[in-house]
Write a protein that holds these residues in place. Sequence first.
Motif, PDB file in Angstrom:
ATOM      1  N   ARG A 107      -7.746   6.464  -5.708  1.00 49.07           N
ATOM      2  CA  ARG A 107      -6.498   6.446  -6.620  1.00 49.07           C
ATOM      3  C   ARG A 107      -6.286   5.322  -7.498  1.00 49.07           C
ATOM      4  O   ARG A 107      -5.521   5.234  -8.238  1.00 49.07           O
ATOM      5  N   TRP A 108      -7.021   3.996  -7.053  1.00 53.54           N
ATOM      6  CA  TRP A 108      -7.019   2.855  -7.677  1.00 53.54           C
ATOM      7  C   TRP A 108      -8.302   2.277  -7.981  1.00 53.54           C
ATOM      8  O   TRP A 108      -9.425   2.709  -7.449  1.00 53.54           O
ATOM      9  N   VAL A 114      -6.271  -2.762  -9.694  1.00 52.06           N
ATOM     10  CA  VAL A 114      -5.969  -3.914  -8.740  1.00 52.06           C
ATOM     11  C   VAL A 114      -6.954  -4.723  -8.711  1.00 52.06           C
ATOM     12  O   VAL A 114      -8.094  -4.736  -8.143  1.00 52.06           O
ATOM     13  N   ARG A 150      -4.018   1.443 -13.604  1.00 56.30           N
ATOM     14  CA  ARG A 150      -4.510   1.720 -12.213  1.00 56.30           C
ATOM     15  C   ARG A 150      -5.435   0.834 -11.770  1.00 56.30           C
ATOM     16  O   ARG A 150      -6.277   1.201 -11.063  1.00 56.30           O
ATOM     17  N   MET A 181       4.479  -3.531  -5.228  1.00 54.15           N
ATOM     18  CA  MET A 181       3.072  -3.494  -5.459  1.00 54.15           C
ATOM     19  C   MET A 181       3.216  -4.096  -6.875  1.00 54.15           C
ATOM     20  O   MET A 181       3.774  -4.058  -7.697  1.00 54.15           O
ATOM     21  N   VAL A 215     -10.151  -0.906  -7.902  1.00 56.17           N
ATOM     22  CA  VAL A 215      -9.884  -2.010  -6.840  1.00 56.17           C
ATOM     23  C   VAL A 215     -11.073  -3.118  -7.190  1.00 56.17           C
ATOM     24  O   VAL A 215     -12.373  -2.772  -6.959  1.00 56.17           O
ATOM     25  N   GLY A 246      -1.955   7.033   2.331  1.00 59.46           N
ATOM     26  CA  GLY A 246      -1.330   5.963   1.839  1.00 59.46           C
ATOM     27  C   GLY A 246      -0.793   4.903   2.698  1.00 59.46           C
ATOM     28  O   GLY A 246      -0.157   4.021   2.756  1.00 59.46           O
ATOM     29  N   LEU A 302      -5.279   1.186  -0.076  1.00 60.22           N
ATOM     30  CA  LEU A 302      -4.876   1.602  -1.423  1.00 60.22           C
ATOM     31  C   LEU A 302      -5.642   2.989  -1.921  1.00 60.22           C
ATOM     32  O   LEU A 302      -5.180   3.589  -2.473  1.00 60.22           O
ATOM     33  N   GLN A 303      -6.980   3.111  -1.218  1.00 65.10           N
ATOM     34  CA  GLN A 303      -7.565   4.187  -1.370  1.00 65.10           C
ATOM     35  C   GLN A 303      -7.314   5.345  -0.424  1.00 65.10           C
ATOM     36  O   GLN A 303      -7.867   6.486  -0.442  1.00 65.10           O
ATOM     37  N   ALA A 322       0.806  -1.557   0.061  1.00 67.54           N
ATOM     38  CA  ALA A 322      -0.092   0.057  -0.199  1.00 67.54           C
ATOM     39  C   ALA A 322       1.015   1.173  -0.223  1.00 67.54           C
ATOM     40  O   ALA A 322       0.613   2.212  -0.838  1.00 67.54           O
ATOM     41  N   ALA A 357       2.144   1.802  -3.398  1.00 68.21           N
ATOM     42  CA  ALA A 357       1.073   2.066  -4.426  1.00 68.21           C
ATOM     43  C   ALA A 357       0.892   3.558  -4.141  1.00 68.21           C
ATOM     44  O   ALA A 357       0.772   4.048  -5.285  1.00 68.21           O
TER      45      ALA A 357
END
Length: 396
Positions: free
Chosen positions: A119-120, A151, A149, A39, A122, A69, A64-65, A22, A25
Motif C-alpha cells: 500500500r505504501w 513514508v 505514497r 497520518m 516505507v 489496516g 501500514l502494509q 495506520a 493511512a
Amino acid sequence: MSSVWSQLVGQEPAVEMLSSAAAAAARIVAGEPALSGAMTHAWLLTGPPGSGRSVAARTFAAALQCLTGTGCGECPGCRTALHGTHADVRLVVPEGLSISVAEMRALVQTAARRPTTGRWQVVVIEDADRLTEGASNALLKAVEEPPKRTVFLLCAHSEHPEDVSVTIRSRCRLVNLRTSPPEAIARVLVERDGVDAELAGWAASVCGGHIGRARRLATDESSRKRREAVLRIPLGLSRPADVFACADELINAAEGDATEASKARDEAEKAELRTAMGGDATGKGVAAAKRAAEAAVKALEKRQKSRATRTQRDTLDLALVDLAGFYRDVLVTASGAKAVLTHPDHASQVATAARQWTAESTLRRLEAVLACREAILWNVKPRIAVEAMVTALRHG
C-alpha cells in the motif's frame, strides 16, 4: 500473535498514536476521508537504548502494509514486513560507523517509485544519528518533497541536533518511546521466549529497560559472565597492575563478542557471494568470473571489517553503561535515596563502595566512564580511552 502491536512492550501511548495513523493511512489508500493530521509522510521515533525504536518502526511499517489496516499480524502484508521481506519496505541498518551519501541517494531514488505490491513505500532508517552530513542533505530533499505514497521512519536516540538535523526534525512527527517497566519485560521473556520466571525477573531487573539485553542475559550464559567481569572492576583496582589487567579484560571481551557475532555470518556471506558470481566454478572461461568474484569478496571484507568495528564499539559501550550504572548506584546508596538500583543483585558491593568512597570521588569516577564513552565516539582508540578511564577509576 494477536497483532503486530503486541511486540511493543510497555509503549501504550506510542501504540495509540501509531495505530491511529495506520488506520488513517488505510482510509487514504481506500480513497475514504481520514482524520485530519493523523497520518503524515515522515516520522521520528526516539527513546533510550532498548526502548524498541527499530521494533516500533518495523511494527508501524507492517501496520501500514496490513491488508486490513489494523496491523492484524496474520496477513501477508504484516508477515512479510515484520520479517524484512516485503518488496515495498526498505530497511536501512548501518553495518559500519555511518550511513553514506551514496547509500542514501540510491535509497531516495528507489523510494520515489510507486508501491509495487503493498500500500505504501516505507523507508525505515535505523540509527538515523549515523547519517553523514551529505546523507542528511540527500534525505532532506526527499522529506521536503515526498512522493505521494512514501513514508519515512527515522529512529534515533533523541531529537537533539547532534542526533538528527533540525531541518529534518522539523518535517517529522515525533514519537517518544519510554523505558519499558521490568514487569512488562519479564512477562514477555516468559510468554514469548519461554524463559524461567525467576531468571526472567532477574534479567528484567538488571537490563536497564533494554529488552534485547534482557533476552541475552536470560538466554546466554556468556553474556552473564561478561557482565559479572565488568562489575568486578570498581572494587578490583587495588594495585597499579590491575589497571592494565582490567583494561585488557574490557577490550578483549568486546573484541571476542564482535568476533563471535561476526565469524559465522562473514563466512556465509563470502560463500554466498562467490557462488552468486561464479567464483567457485571450474572449467574453461571462468578466469574472468573468478577475478570479479575475488574483487567483490574484497569489497565485502572491507564492509565486514567496518561492521566488526561497530559491533566491538557497541559491545564496549554496553560494558561502560554497566560501569556507569554501578557508580550511579553508589551515589544513590550513599545519599540514602529510595531510588531503584541499576544493579540490585550487586547491592552489597555497592554498599561497600559507598562506605569506602566520598561522594566527590564517586562522581569523578562516573565522569571518567562518561568521558571514555565520548572519547570512543570521537574515534579515540578504544584501548587508550579505556586505559585512561581505568586509571581514573583507581585513583578516584
